[in-house]
Write an enzyme that holds these catalytic residues in place. Structure first.
Site, PDB file in Angstrom:
ATOM      1  CB  SER A  63       5.093  -1.276   0.306  1.00  0.00           C
ATOM      2  OG  SER A  63       5.587  -1.692  -0.919  1.00  0.00           O
ATOM      3  CG  HIS A 109       1.162  -3.200  -2.616  1.00  0.00           C
ATOM      4  ND1 HIS A 109       1.871  -2.174  -3.200  1.00  0.00           N
ATOM      5  CD2 HIS A 109       1.959  -3.686  -1.635  1.00  0.00           C
ATOM      6  CE1 HIS A 109       3.045  -2.058  -2.604  1.00  0.00           C
ATOM      7  NE2 HIS A 109       3.126  -2.964  -1.654  1.00  0.00           N
ATOM      8  CG  ASN A 140       9.767  -4.987   2.079  1.00  0.00           C
ATOM      9  OD1 ASN A 140      10.192  -4.101   2.801  1.00  0.00           O
ATOM     10  ND2 ASN A 140       8.688  -4.864   1.360  1.00  0.00           N
ATOM     11  CG  ASP A 150       1.395   0.029  -5.398  1.00  0.00           C
ATOM     12  OD1 ASP A 150       0.896  -1.103  -5.371  1.00  0.00           O
ATOM     13  OD2 ASP A 150       2.279   0.402  -4.612  1.00  0.00           O
TER      14      ASP A 150
END
Length: 715
Positions: A474, A304, A392, A269
């Site tokens: 996520s 994130h 998404n 990530d």
């Protein structure tokens, strides 16, 4: 997007620092030109007769000598794993060139394979999706409207860094607030009446705000006051919170001995900020594939990766949030911002080398990559399980979630998990279950969905020491990755027949997780897959091996009784009144008067088999896959606070409906049931209490606190 280049010679030394993600120094202006495209180039095996085969070094030198090619770096190849079905992985050269030059090289060197090194995207939802409406009229492009926003809390404290998104009939506009909490947006071709929505998301500490058809002014500040998270979660962050998703998956009902020790998890990530109290001493190793800095993986400018890491393994320290596998060893592979397919390949190489068990991939692409697919399969053959977010954009599942060798996770939400007026509310889409579960409009869907997990209003850590409630697949994927770590650490199969690091191990892990799922009827199986994983079901064999200490018996029985009384399954008057005048099993929820249980009796008469505090475990009636009723139970799905797993029932500030109506999928129904879960014939208080006592007896017997049932024919 600037490059994360390596030296021209293609060496595999750590990358030098680059300006990627940083503000470049101001230089003389120059005309804007199209960027060259980035490719991954590999030499593929050639059948005979064929052009002569090329090795990785030859391909690198060939491209370095080409004046129209800029070599960035080389990814080393890997031989085929012994006994594995997947072939070896070729050496890959990452280079920039034009599409026309690629076609020329393909004609000249048919032995070479060229693949676009495309950008990956995060799988979170930064703002609610735009609701498209037909414009009543086309606004002349010369029209401009300027809107000033002031974002502060109810006490007048300005909120800097809050993201502000204004949506009209044309292009949306986005900006962020300054130190004074103000932001200004100028929109071409829009008027105040054409603005369809305003959304504000503070960096941390507050709920988001979403306003449909806002009445905006162009002559004064438009004031927006987000609500503090602490107004919803009492005492937070000083008091530790179990997220609604963890409760829905029954994490909070696991004994505190199941904590994931001995398992390695990797978060590929944007890094993880180890300054955060919930990540300090939890994330201890990693690699920076953005700037090549030795400790660059511990910096997270995007927030994130930190959010995902805390869902997986946030510290169980009595404050903030708590993760699924709090004793697992967490690694971080930093590929964002600007992560590409080649970065993902390099990160997976790291995971294979470090013998990582579970990888969380909260990322997606609209394009398929054969090279990434081959690397993920190679990782699977090496025993690395990849848990992937579905994506998404509300469309088909993104890559690599389309691959058969990964576990693909869609998102679900729960209507009582967030206050009204938030951006989370704008995600409610389609049918809703009786408990309030829904499939959000952003989640990708399709036959590739394996399971679904909480992905709306997920509370977790963000840098440097704050908390935010975010949406996205996520956020759903780390819930499942954390559970996968617990299963690997504590399920007996992985210390026995599936202990070897190979593809069978990964496939069996995914089978256990999918088999533990409680189906959710959301109108489309392609949005929920097998359903939501249940930690008690997945870890049933491990729970069967736990023998409670004698002192735990009274407390556990009292807690179960208190939960049933609070849910309306037992009449509180039947259990007497505590010394303080409170009704229920004792003066405090979750405790019981010693005399009430010392003789193995209840208010409804003796409990069959007597109370056993330290002897052998009794038989538990099973249903639906052989899971004991104790493992089929659930926990309340609303928000709540618990200092440790197995504590008292959590507060549910937004729960609505009748008692017991907001329990998680798989929980014990409020009405009377037979042993196989079907409704019992009786009705009324007596039948309900009889069914409740039957369930309580089975819970206690499955936990080893009651002896065997002499009337049970299965004994």
């Amino acid at each position: 997007m600037t490059s994360n280049d390596k030296p021209k010679d293609g060496s595999e030394e750590p990358r030098p620092a680059s300006p990627r993600g940083r503000q470049a120094s101001r230089q003389a202006p120059q005309p804007v030109q199209p960027r060259p495209r980035r490719y991954m180039v590999a030499a593929l095996p050639q059948p005979h007769p064929a052009p002569p085969a090329l090795d990785g070094d030859t391909v690198r030198r060939l491209l370095e000598d080409d004046p129209e090619v800029r070599v960035l770096r080389r990814l080393r190849g890997a031989a085929r794993n012994p006994g594995a079905q997947a072939p070896g992985f070729p050496a890959v050269v990452v280079a920039e060139m034009t599409a026309e030059h690629v076609e020329a090289l393909r004609r000249q060197y048919p032995q070479l394979y060229f693949e676009r090194d495309r950008l990956l995207t995060y799988s979170d939802v930064p703002q609610p999706p735009r609701r498209r409406r037909p414009a009543p009229a086309v606004v002349p492009p010369g029209v401009e409207s300027t809107f000033a926003f002031l974002v502060r809390d109810a006490d007048g404290t300005p909120l800097p860094g809050a993201s502000v998104l204004v949506t009209g009939h044309g292009w949306p506009a986005q900006t962020s607030t300054g130190a004074d909490g103000r932001a200004v947006v100028t929109m071409v071709g829009e008027t105040p009446d054409s603005i369809t929505a305003v959304a504000v998301r503070p960096r941390s500490g507050y709920w988001s705000v979403h306003i449909d058809r806002p009445a905006l002014s162009t002559t004064r500040d438009n004031l927006i006051e987000p609500t503090r998270l602490s107004e919803t979660f009492a005492g937070f962050p000083g008091k530790q919170v179990f997220g609604w998703g963890q409760q829905a998956m029954n994490l909070d009902r696991l004994p505190p001995t199941l904590r994931g020790a001995g398992v390695r998890i990797a978060i590929i990530d944007s890094g993880a900020d180890v300054r955060h109290p919930d990540l300090r001493d939890r994330v201890r190793a990693g690699v920076d594939l953005v700037d090549g800095e030795p400790d660059g993986w511990s910096v997270d400018a995007a927030y994130h990766g930190s959010h995902c890491a805390a869902v997986v393994s946030g510290a169980d320290d009595g404050r903030g949030v708590v993760g699924f596998a709090v004793e697992a060893e967490v690694h971080v592979c930093k590929i964002f911002p600007g992560g590409r397919f080649s970065d993902l390949i390099e990160a997976l190489d790291y995971c294979v080398e470090q013998r990582v068990d579970v990888v969380n991939l909260s990322l997606a692409s609209r394009h398929h990559s054969p090279l990434v697919a081959a690397k993920i399969e190679q990782a699977r053959e090496a025993g690395v399980a990849c848990v992937v977010a579905a994506g998404n954009d509300g469309g088909p599942v993104g890559f690599p979630g389309t691959l058969p060798g990964v576990l693909t996770v869609a998102a679900v939400g729960k209507a009582d998990a967030f206050p009204p007026g938030t951006a989370h509310e704008a995600e409610i889409h389609g049918p809703m279950t009786g408990d309030g579960y829904f499939s959000p409009r952003f989640t990708c869907h399709g036959p590739e969905i394996d399971v679904c997990a909480p992905g709306v209003a997920v509370l977790s850590a963000v840098p440097p020491d704050g908390y935010a409630a975010l949406d996205g697949t996520s956020m759903a994927a780390p819930h499942v990755a954390g559970l996968a770590a617990l299963v690997l650490a504590h399920h007996g199969d992985f210390q026995g027949p599936y202990g070897a690091r190979d593809a069978r191990r990964v496939d069996h892990l995914f089978h256990i997780i999918k088999s533990s799922c409680v189906p959710l009827n959301l109108g489309d199986l392609h949005r929920s897959g097998a359903g939501m994983p249940n930690a008690l079901r997945a870890l049933a064999p491990a729970l069967a091996q736990i023998t409670p200490e004698p002192v735990e018996a009274d407390a556990l029985l009292g807690e179960l009784t208190a939960e049933m009384t609070g849910a309306g399954l037992l009449a509180s008057s039947a259990w007497g009144t505590g010394g303080s005048g409170q009704t229920g099993p004792g003066a405090q929820p979750g405790t019981a008067p010693q005399a009430a249980y010392g003789t193995g009796t209840t208010a409804n008469g003796p409990v069959r088999g007597g109370l056993v505090t330290g002897g052998p475990r009794g038989h538990a009636t099973t249903s639906g896959g052989g899971v004991p009723p104790a493992e089929q139970g659930g926990a309340p799905g609303g928000a709540g606070t618990r200092p440790k797993r197995g504590g008292s029932a959590a507060a549910r500030p937004y729960s609505t409906g009748p008692a017991g109506g907001d329990r998680a999928p798989g929980d014990v129904p409020a009405g009377p049931r037979t042993a196989n879960g079907t409704p019992a014939a009786g009705t009324g208080p007596a039948a309900r209490e009889q069914a409740a006592m039957a369930w309580l007896t089975e819970e206690m017997r499955a936990a080893g606190l009651l002896g065997e049932d002499p009337a049970d024919p299965a004994e």
